[in-house]
Design a protein around this motif. Structure first.
Motif, PDB file in Angstrom:
ATOM      1  N   ARG A  47       0.847  -1.191   0.000  1.00 40.07           N
ATOM      2  CA  ARG A  47       0.000   0.000   0.000  1.00 40.07           C
ATOM      3  C   ARG A  47       0.884   1.243   0.000  1.00 40.07           C
ATOM      4  O   ARG A  47       2.021   1.211   0.477  1.00 40.07           O
ATOM      5  CB  ARG A  47      -0.921   0.008   1.212  1.00 40.07           C
ATOM      6  N   TRP A  49       0.069   5.404   0.864  1.00 39.83           N
ATOM      7  CA  TRP A  49      -0.914   6.423   1.248  1.00 39.83           C
ATOM      8  C   TRP A  49      -0.272   7.799   1.269  1.00 39.83           C
ATOM      9  O   TRP A  49       0.879   7.957   1.673  1.00 39.83           O
ATOM     10  CB  TRP A  49      -1.455   6.161   2.657  1.00 39.83           C
ATOM     11  N   MET A  94      -7.233  11.572   2.543  1.00 37.08           N
ATOM     12  CA  MET A  94      -6.311  10.479   2.236  1.00 37.08           C
ATOM     13  C   MET A  94      -6.530  10.052   0.798  1.00 37.08           C
ATOM     14  O   MET A  94      -7.651  10.117   0.285  1.00 37.08           O
ATOM     15  CB  MET A  94      -6.562   9.271   3.151  1.00 37.08           C
ATOM     16  N   GLN A  95      -5.463   9.619   0.169  1.00 38.44           N
ATOM     17  CA  GLN A  95      -5.547   8.986  -1.139  1.00 38.44           C
ATOM     18  C   GLN A  95      -4.325   8.119  -1.294  1.00 38.44           C
ATOM     19  O   GLN A  95      -3.372   8.242  -0.525  1.00 38.44           O
ATOM     20  CB  GLN A  95      -5.619  10.017  -2.262  1.00 38.44           C
ATOM     21  N   GLY A  96      -4.350   7.227  -2.270  1.00 34.80           N
ATOM     22  CA  GLY A  96      -3.192   6.368  -2.407  1.00 34.80           C
ATOM     23  C   GLY A  96      -3.351   5.346  -3.504  1.00 34.80           C
ATOM     24  O   GLY A  96      -4.099   5.536  -4.458  1.00 34.80           O
TER      25      GLY A  96
END
Length: 126
Positions: A47, A49, A94-96
Motif C-alpha cells: 500500500r 498512502w 487520504m488517497q493512495g
C-alpha cells in the motif's frame, strides 16, 4: 471488463472517544472494501498512502499488505478491513494506491481515490 481491475470502496469515520481536540489530536477510522472486478485472480502486495491534514501537510505511508494481510482475491471476491490514522487538524484527506500482482505474473496498481476525513465541526465565519 478489464483483465486486471480492483474496485475500492471507503467509509471514513471520526473517532471522538480516541481524539483529544484540546491537544490537536483527531483520530479517524476508515473501512475499505477491495473487490476484484477483473478476470484474473490477483494479490494485494503493498500500500502507498498520502495523508494530508487541514494545513496541507502531507504524510506518506508505505508498507506491505493491509492490516497484516496480503489478500489473494479471485474474480468476484472482496476483502474488507478497517484501519485508522491521526491528524493534528479536525479535517484532512487520504488517497493512495495498492500494488498488486496477478496470478499470471502481471503487476498493476489500483488507485485509491481521495476521501475526506472530517470531525464534523464547521467553523462559521462572521
Amino acid at each position: 471488463m478489464a483483465k486486471y481491475q480492483f474496485r475500492v470502496d471507503v467509509v471514513p469515520q471520526y473517532l471522538p472517544d480516541e481524539s483529544s481536540p484540546e491537544q490537536s489530536l483527531f483520530s479517524f477510522a476508515y473501512t475499505i472494501t477491495i473487490s476484484n472486478t477483473g478476470e484474473v485472480p490477483a494479490q494485494l502486495i503493498a500500500r502507498h498512502w498520502l495523508i494530508t491534514n487541514g494545513m496541507g501537510q502531507v504524510e506518506e505511508v508505505k508498507g506491505l499488505g493491509v492490516v497484516g494481510h496480503q489478500p489473494l482475491l479471485k474474480p468476484g471476491e472482496s476483502f474488507e478491513y478497517t484501519s485508522g490514522c491521526r491528524l493534528r487538524t479536525p479535517s484532512g484527506s487520504m488517497q493512495g494506491s495498492y500494488f498488486c500482482v496477478a496470478e499470471d505474473g502481471e503487476r498493476f496498481e489500483v488507485d485509491i481515490p481521495a476521501f475526506a476525513l472530517d470531525n464534523g465541526t464547521r467553523r462559521v465565519l462572521h
